[in-house]
Design a protein around this motif. Sequence first.
Motif, mmCIF file in Angstrom:
data_model
loop_
_atom_site.group_PDB
_atom_site.id
_atom_site.type_symbol
_atom_site.label_atom_id
_atom_site.label_comp_id
_atom_site.label_asym_id
_atom_site.label_seq_id
_atom_site.Cartn_x
_atom_site.Cartn_y
_atom_site.Cartn_z
ATOM 1 N N GLY A 1 0.770 -1.229 0.000
ATOM 2 C CA GLY A 1 0.000 0.000 0.000
ATOM 3 C C GLY A 1 0.804 1.282 0.000
ATOM 4 O O GLY A 1 0.234 2.374 -0.025
ATOM 5 N N LYS A 2 2.162 1.165 -0.005
ATOM 6 C CA LYS A 2 2.952 2.405 0.050
ATOM 7 C C LYS A 2 4.315 2.333 -0.621
ATOM 8 O O LYS A 2 4.944 3.370 -0.852
ATOM 9 C CB LYS A 2 3.135 2.854 1.496
ATOM 10 C CG LYS A 2 3.872 1.854 2.395
ATOM 11 C CD LYS A 2 4.024 2.425 3.813
ATOM 12 C CE LYS A 2 4.706 1.451 4.752
ATOM 13 N NZ LYS A 2 4.909 2.047 6.097
ATOM 14 N N TYR A 3 4.808 1.127 -0.948
ATOM 15 C CA TYR A 3 6.131 1.008 -1.557
ATOM 16 C C TYR A 3 5.991 0.802 -3.066
ATOM 17 O O TYR A 3 5.558 -0.262 -3.519
ATOM 18 C CB TYR A 3 6.912 -0.148 -0.935
ATOM 19 C CG TYR A 3 7.056 -0.036 0.563
ATOM 20 C CD1 TYR A 3 7.771 0.999 1.147
ATOM 21 C CD2 TYR A 3 6.469 -0.984 1.410
ATOM 22 C CE1 TYR A 3 7.902 1.109 2.528
ATOM 23 C CE2 TYR A 3 6.594 -0.887 2.781
ATOM 24 C CZ TYR A 3 7.316 0.157 3.339
ATOM 25 O OH TYR A 3 7.437 0.247 4.708
ATOM 26 N N ARG A 4 6.372 1.802 -3.863
ATOM 27 C CA ARG A 4 6.254 1.738 -5.313
ATOM 28 C C ARG A 4 7.567 1.236 -5.914
ATOM 29 O O ARG A 4 8.622 1.850 -5.740
ATOM 30 C CB ARG A 4 5.944 3.129 -5.871
ATOM 31 C CG ARG A 4 5.721 3.178 -7.373
ATOM 32 C CD ARG A 4 4.358 2.655 -7.752
ATOM 33 N NE ARG A 4 3.278 3.494 -7.195
ATOM 34 C CZ ARG A 4 1.984 3.205 -7.367
ATOM 35 N NH1 ARG A 4 1.609 2.121 -8.054
ATOM 36 N NH2 ARG A 4 1.051 3.994 -6.824
ATOM 37 N N LEU A 5 7.527 0.082 -6.612
ATOM 38 C CA LEU A 5 8.730 -0.468 -7.218
ATOM 39 C C LEU A 5 9.231 0.448 -8.321
ATOM 40 O O LEU A 5 8.461 0.902 -9.168
ATOM 41 C CB LEU A 5 8.451 -1.855 -7.788
ATOM 42 C CG LEU A 5 7.967 -2.929 -6.803
ATOM 43 C CD1 LEU A 5 7.828 -4.273 -7.530
ATOM 44 C CD2 LEU A 5 8.914 -3.060 -5.612
ATOM 45 N N VAL A 6 10.534 0.707 -8.309
ATOM 46 C CA VAL A 6 11.138 1.605 -9.294
ATOM 47 C C VAL A 6 11.961 0.828 -10.317
ATOM 48 O O VAL A 6 11.734 0.923 -11.524
ATOM 49 C CB VAL A 6 12.028 2.664 -8.595
ATOM 50 C CG1 VAL A 6 12.732 3.537 -9.639
ATOM 51 C CG2 VAL A 6 11.182 3.522 -7.656
ATOM 52 N N SER A 7 12.935 0.047 -9.848
ATOM 53 C CA SER A 7 13.790 -0.713 -10.765
ATOM 54 C C SER A 7 14.447 -1.861 -10.020
ATOM 55 O O SER A 7 14.635 -1.814 -8.797
ATOM 56 C CB SER A 7 14.866 0.194 -11.381
ATOM 57 O OG SER A 7 15.683 0.761 -10.370
ATOM 58 N N ASP B 1 9.034 4.909 -0.944
ATOM 59 C CA ASP B 1 8.030 4.925 0.117
ATOM 60 C C ASP B 1 7.174 6.170 -0.091
ATOM 61 O O ASP B 1 7.619 7.300 0.175
ATOM 62 C CB ASP B 1 8.718 4.955 1.482
ATOM 63 C CG ASP B 1 7.740 4.864 2.647
ATOM 64 O OD1 ASP B 1 6.561 5.261 2.474
ATOM 65 O OD2 ASP B 1 8.152 4.421 3.730
ATOM 66 N N GLU B 2 5.946 5.970 -0.575
ATOM 67 C CA GLU B 2 5.096 7.103 -0.916
ATOM 68 C C GLU B 2 4.513 7.790 0.314
ATOM 69 O O GLU B 2 4.036 8.921 0.220
ATOM 70 C CB GLU B 2 3.982 6.649 -1.862
ATOM 71 C CG GLU B 2 4.514 6.149 -3.189
ATOM 72 C CD GLU B 2 3.427 5.895 -4.219
ATOM 73 O OE1 GLU B 2 2.246 5.761 -3.820
ATOM 74 O OE2 GLU B 2 3.756 5.827 -5.419
ATOM 75 N N HIS B 3 4.573 7.140 1.477
ATOM 76 C CA HIS B 3 4.099 7.773 2.707
ATOM 77 C C HIS B 3 5.160 8.714 3.277
ATOM 78 O O HIS B 3 4.849 9.825 3.729
ATOM 79 C CB HIS B 3 3.736 6.714 3.747
ATOM 80 C CG HIS B 3 2.450 6.001 3.436
ATOM 81 N ND1 HIS B 3 1.810 5.199 4.357
ATOM 82 C CD2 HIS B 3 1.687 5.963 2.319
ATOM 83 C CE1 HIS B 3 0.704 4.702 3.806
ATOM 84 N NE2 HIS B 3 0.625 5.146 2.573
ATOM 85 N N LEU B 4 6.427 8.270 3.258
ATOM 86 C CA LEU B 4 7.514 9.068 3.827
ATOM 87 C C LEU B 4 8.293 9.848 2.773
ATOM 88 O O LEU B 4 9.160 10.659 3.114
ATOM 89 C CB LEU B 4 8.472 8.163 4.605
ATOM 90 C CG LEU B 4 7.876 7.406 5.798
ATOM 91 C CD1 LEU B 4 8.936 6.534 6.452
ATOM 92 C CD2 LEU B 4 7.277 8.370 6.806
#
Length: 234
Positions: A13-19, A34-37
């Motif tokens: 629900g908050k960690y968006r995979l980048v690479s 981490d889209e929350h922090l």
Amino acid sequence: MAQEASAGQLIGGKYRLVSSLGSGGFGRVWKAHDEHLDVDIAIKEIWLPPAQFEEEYNERLKRAAREARSAAKLRDHPNIVTVHEVVVEAGRPWIVMQLVNGCSLDEYVRQHGPLPRDLALKVARALLEALDAAHRAGILHRDVKPANVMMASDGRILLTDFGIARHKDDTVLTASGTVIGSPEYMAPERIRGRADMPVSDLFSLGATLFQAIEGISPFRRETSMAFHVRGVDG
């Protein structure tokens, strides 16, 4: 079976995979945000084999939780990569970790050749301090190797991947006769399936430092059978 992960996927629900940062026998490490922090982190995707899925799933989940529990005891050590938490997403556990900018010792030696004396001493001291802290906490790493040593761009040396670490009071989670680890860096007693000891980590450290200094692994073999022969016959 869970679908293969991909960049852009949201974990927990908050960690968006980048690479993807790299992969090994048990999983893949991703750079994520981490889209929350609003900070970048590393997150390890644990792979679950399709065979005997439930049994393997439960074992890997326990191992992931154990890594977080073990690393939590060591999170303030300057030479150990910090593990923050474990989340379950897409049918598998994910281990959220400190993001280290740099490369592994294995990659460093491949790119730059054997380490000069002063850098080799720095690596040796850092890893000895990391293992001393782990052993004092009752934790055996069990997979010390160049790929699990991070050479940070700011000069720090960090030990990572406690995924098969075991506390002295933990029960063994693998089936009898199963060897988990990297055979070319494993102490003979581990290949034989005997009880783990702190000195076994030091054997692996020795093999790691040999490769760092000489540029080649001292026990690399062409087949896995050769390791079993080494483990049984010396």
